[in-house]
Design a protein around this motif. Structure first.
Motif, PDB file in Angstrom:
ATOM      1  N   UNK A 229       0.839  -1.201   0.000  1.00 48.85           N
ATOM      2  CA  UNK A 229       0.000   0.000   0.000  1.00 48.85           C
ATOM      3  C   UNK A 229       0.877   1.255   0.000  1.00 48.85           C
ATOM      4  N   UNK A 230       1.949   1.189   0.775  1.00 52.36           N
ATOM      5  CA  UNK A 230       2.887   2.313   0.824  1.00 52.36           C
ATOM      6  C   UNK A 230       3.568   2.483  -0.526  1.00 52.36           C
ATOM      7  N   UNK A 231       4.005   1.379  -1.095  1.00 55.48           N
ATOM      8  CA  UNK A 231       4.695   1.421  -2.384  1.00 55.48           C
ATOM      9  C   UNK A 231       3.790   1.961  -3.487  1.00 55.48           C
ATOM     10  N   UNK A 232       2.531   1.535  -3.481  1.00 54.75           N
ATOM     11  CA  UNK A 232       1.591   2.008  -4.503  1.00 54.75           C
ATOM     12  C   UNK A 232       1.397   3.518  -4.404  1.00 54.75           C
ATOM     13  N   UNK A 233       1.332   4.008  -3.178  1.00 58.30           N
ATOM     14  CA  UNK A 233       1.195   5.452  -2.977  1.00 58.30           C
ATOM     15  C   UNK A 233       2.445   6.184  -3.469  1.00 58.30           C
ATOM     16  N   UNK A 234       3.616   5.602  -3.196  1.00 54.36           N
ATOM     17  CA  UNK A 234       4.870   6.225  -3.631  1.00 54.36           C
ATOM     18  C   UNK A 234       5.033   6.147  -5.145  1.00 54.36           C
ATOM     19  N   UNK A 235       4.547   5.068  -5.749  1.00 54.23           N
ATOM     20  CA  UNK A 235       4.592   4.944  -7.214  1.00 54.23           C
ATOM     21  C   UNK A 235       3.770   6.064  -7.859  1.00 54.23           C
TER      22      UNK A 235
ATOM     23  N   UNK B 248      19.691   5.947  15.390  1.00 51.67           N
ATOM     24  CA  UNK B 248      20.871   6.502  16.079  1.00 51.67           C
ATOM     25  C   UNK B 248      21.850   7.154  15.110  1.00 51.67           C
ATOM     26  N   UNK B 249      22.001   6.571  13.923  1.00 54.09           N
ATOM     27  CA  UNK B 249      23.021   7.044  12.979  1.00 54.09           C
ATOM     28  C   UNK B 249      22.449   7.834  11.806  1.00 54.09           C
ATOM     29  N   UNK B 250      21.116   7.926  11.725  1.00 56.73           N
ATOM     30  CA  UNK B 250      20.497   8.680  10.637  1.00 56.73           C
ATOM     31  C   UNK B 250      20.703   8.048   9.274  1.00 56.73           C
ATOM     32  N   UNK B 251      20.415   6.746   9.177  1.00 63.38           N
ATOM     33  CA  UNK B 251      20.735   5.982   7.972  1.00 63.38           C
ATOM     34  C   UNK B 251      19.551   5.776   7.033  1.00 63.38           C
ATOM     35  N   UNK B 252      18.402   6.373   7.353  1.00 65.93           N
ATOM     36  CA  UNK B 252      17.243   6.176   6.505  1.00 65.93           C
ATOM     37  C   UNK B 252      15.959   6.518   7.226  1.00 65.93           C
ATOM     38  N   UNK B 253      14.951   5.667   7.059  1.00 66.02           N
ATOM     39  CA  UNK B 253      13.611   5.927   7.579  1.00 66.02           C
ATOM     40  C   UNK B 253      13.106   4.717   8.344  1.00 66.02           C
TER      41      UNK B 253
ATOM     42  N   UNK C 148       1.769  -0.363   9.069  1.00 67.42           N
ATOM     43  CA  UNK C 148       0.315  -0.343   9.231  1.00 67.42           C
ATOM     44  C   UNK C 148      -0.246   1.076   9.139  1.00 67.42           C
ATOM     45  N   UNK C 149       0.624   2.071   9.295  1.00 68.88           N
ATOM     46  CA  UNK C 149       0.207   3.474   9.211  1.00 68.88           C
ATOM     47  C   UNK C 149       0.635   4.021   7.850  1.00 68.88           C
ATOM     48  N   UNK C 150      -0.257   3.912   6.889  1.00 68.35           N
ATOM     49  CA  UNK C 150       0.054   4.267   5.500  1.00 68.35           C
ATOM     50  C   UNK C 150       0.462   5.722   5.344  1.00 68.35           C
ATOM     51  N   UNK C 151      -0.383   6.633   5.795  1.00 70.13           N
ATOM     52  CA  UNK C 151      -0.128   8.057   5.569  1.00 70.13           C
ATOM     53  C   UNK C 151       1.164   8.515   6.241  1.00 70.13           C
ATOM     54  N   UNK C 152       1.377   8.081   7.471  1.00 70.24           N
ATOM     55  CA  UNK C 152       2.582   8.491   8.198  1.00 70.24           C
ATOM     56  C   UNK C 152       3.830   7.944   7.517  1.00 70.24           C
ATOM     57  N   UNK C 153       3.769   6.694   7.056  1.00 71.07           N
ATOM     58  CA  UNK C 153       4.923   6.074   6.414  1.00 71.07           C
ATOM     59  C   UNK C 153       5.287   6.788   5.124  1.00 71.07           C
ATOM     60  N   UNK C 154       4.282   7.078   4.311  1.00 75.44           N
ATOM     61  CA  UNK C 154       4.521   7.788   3.050  1.00 75.44           C
ATOM     62  C   UNK C 154       5.096   9.174   3.325  1.00 75.44           C
ATOM     63  N   UNK C 155       4.568   9.835   4.338  1.00 70.27           N
ATOM     64  CA  UNK C 155       5.059  11.174   4.684  1.00 70.27           C
ATOM     65  C   UNK C 155       6.515  11.124   5.134  1.00 70.27           C
ATOM     66  N   UNK C 156       6.867  10.123   5.952  1.00 67.17           N
ATOM     67  CA  UNK C 156       8.248   9.999   6.422  1.00 67.17           C
ATOM     68  C   UNK C 156       9.219   9.790   5.265  1.00 67.17           C
TER      69      UNK C 156
END
Length: 369
Positions: free
Chosen positions: A214-220, A310-315, A320-328
């Motif tokens: 679901x996250x990937x589809x939104x990002x696509x 801790x190291x700032x290597x990504x996200x 389960x939280x679609x909107x928050x994940x896409x926003x991050x």
């Protein structure tokens, strides 16, 4: 000094197993058992005596039959443990049908035992068993797993979280434990100009990614592409994607280095608290970062999530939280240059190098005084 390394069901060039073989062979004689599906003969090359054992017939869907089918293989390996001349027995797994036998044989022969634990065995072993039978299986495995640890002179884990959890549950001596994550082989310096607006999923084993889709589809829809490196699976039929077949390591790393993010979020089994996932530091995590690619990690994967935060290597996301994940993820794109700098700064921590190799050789060598 001679070391008998039991690869068990691992193929000859399994990354973690073969690394121990090649590293220790630099100063010690190695007897190396591995699994093959071909008719191969034993041979010696330098300090390594290679002992192939041909693949056994697996039975799908029936755990009991699987165990029965393992008996001939397990007996052959026990014969090696009984008959070969060695100082240290190095186990990369336990024998499914006789889990304590090689440990007991080695100790009876006054040999040292090293136990390299790739997975969280009580849950991972026969993971397909569920319900009452599954709970009984976990209790049974914990009993013999604790005994295996007690019979070992050194136990190696893949993460600090795995070690702490096992030590707390079994009360084994922490001084007899060590951590070796699944390090990458080399570094590719990140080049932000060559990055594609692409999220990749790496691996040869199919994982469930229902929430992640679901996250990937939104990002696509926002212009991203999704690529699967190393497998073609029906699991991804319902989402637009590209894929590659299995690639040699160097090619896989090169392909991975071009992606904007590497997705490390999935379900291996139905149980979302499956410790074999949440305490893991898998190859795909270290390979991604060593290839200069930031990671998108599931927040319940605590061992990985801690390093990423801790190291700032990504996200770190809650799938389960679609909107928050896409926003991050979209916000991370705005801060991408800073994340890439963090990845590049810490890349040396994610590879197997001379310093780590020397510590490992010294650790094993000091078992025999």
């Amino acid at each position: 000094m001679k070391i008998l390394i039991i690869g068990y069901m691992h193929p000859k060039f399994d990354k973690r197993v073969y690394r121990t073989v090649k590293t220790l062979s630099k100063v010690h004689e190695i007897i190396y058992q591995y699994l093959t599906n071909k008719d191969e003969k034993e041979y010696i090359d330098g300090n390594i005596e290679y002992i192939p054992i041909k693949d056994i017939k697996e039975t799908k869907g029936n755990p009991l039959k699987k165990l029965i089918n393992r008996k001939p293989l397990d007996k052959k390996i026990c014969n090696l443990v009984s008959e070969k001349n060695y100082d240290i027995l190095y186990m990369h797994h336990f024998l499914a049908s006789i889990p304590l036998e090689p440990f007991k044989i080695a100790k009876k022969r006054n040999k040292k035992v090293v136990y390299d634990i790739h997975e969280y065995h009580p849950e991972n072993f026969l993971a397909e068993l569920e319900g009452i039978i599954g709970n009984l299986k976990v209790k049974t495995v914990w009993r013999f797993f604790k005994k295996q640890l007690e019979l070992s002179d050194l136990t190696i884990f893949v993460s600090e979280e795995t070690r702490k959890d096992v030590v707390d549950k079994t009360n084994v001596d922490k001084e007899k434990t060590y951590i070796i994550p699944n390090y990458a082989n080399f570094i590719i310096k990140p080049d932000i100009q060559k990055k594609r607006k692409e999220i990749v999923l790496v691996g040869k084993v199919t994982r469930k990614i229902e929430d992640e889709k679901k996250i990937l589809k939104s990002l696509i829809e926002k212009g991203f592409k999704f690529k699967v490196i190393g497998m073609d699976s029906k699991e991804f039929m319902d989402i637009p994607h590209e894929y590659t077949n299995f690639l040699p390591y160097d090619e896989m790393m090169n392909e991975l280095s071009k992606a904007m993010f590497s997705l490390i979020s999935y379900n291996t089994v139905k149980n979302r608290d499956y410790k074999n996932d949440i305490y893991a530091l898998p190859h795909k995590f270290y390979d991604s970062l060593a290839a200069g690619t930031p990671v998108i990690v599931k927040e319940s994967f605590v061992s990985m999530a801690k390093q990423v935060e801790d190291l700032g290597l990504g996200v770190v996301i809650d799938p389960a939280n679609l909107e928050e994940s896409v926003e991050k993820i979209t916000n991370a794109c705005k801060n991408y240059a800073s994340i890439i700098k963090n990845v590049e700064k810490h890349q040396k921590e994610f590879i197997w190098n001379e310093e780590k190799e020397k510590k490992f050789i010294d650790l094993i060598s000091h078992l025999i005084k």
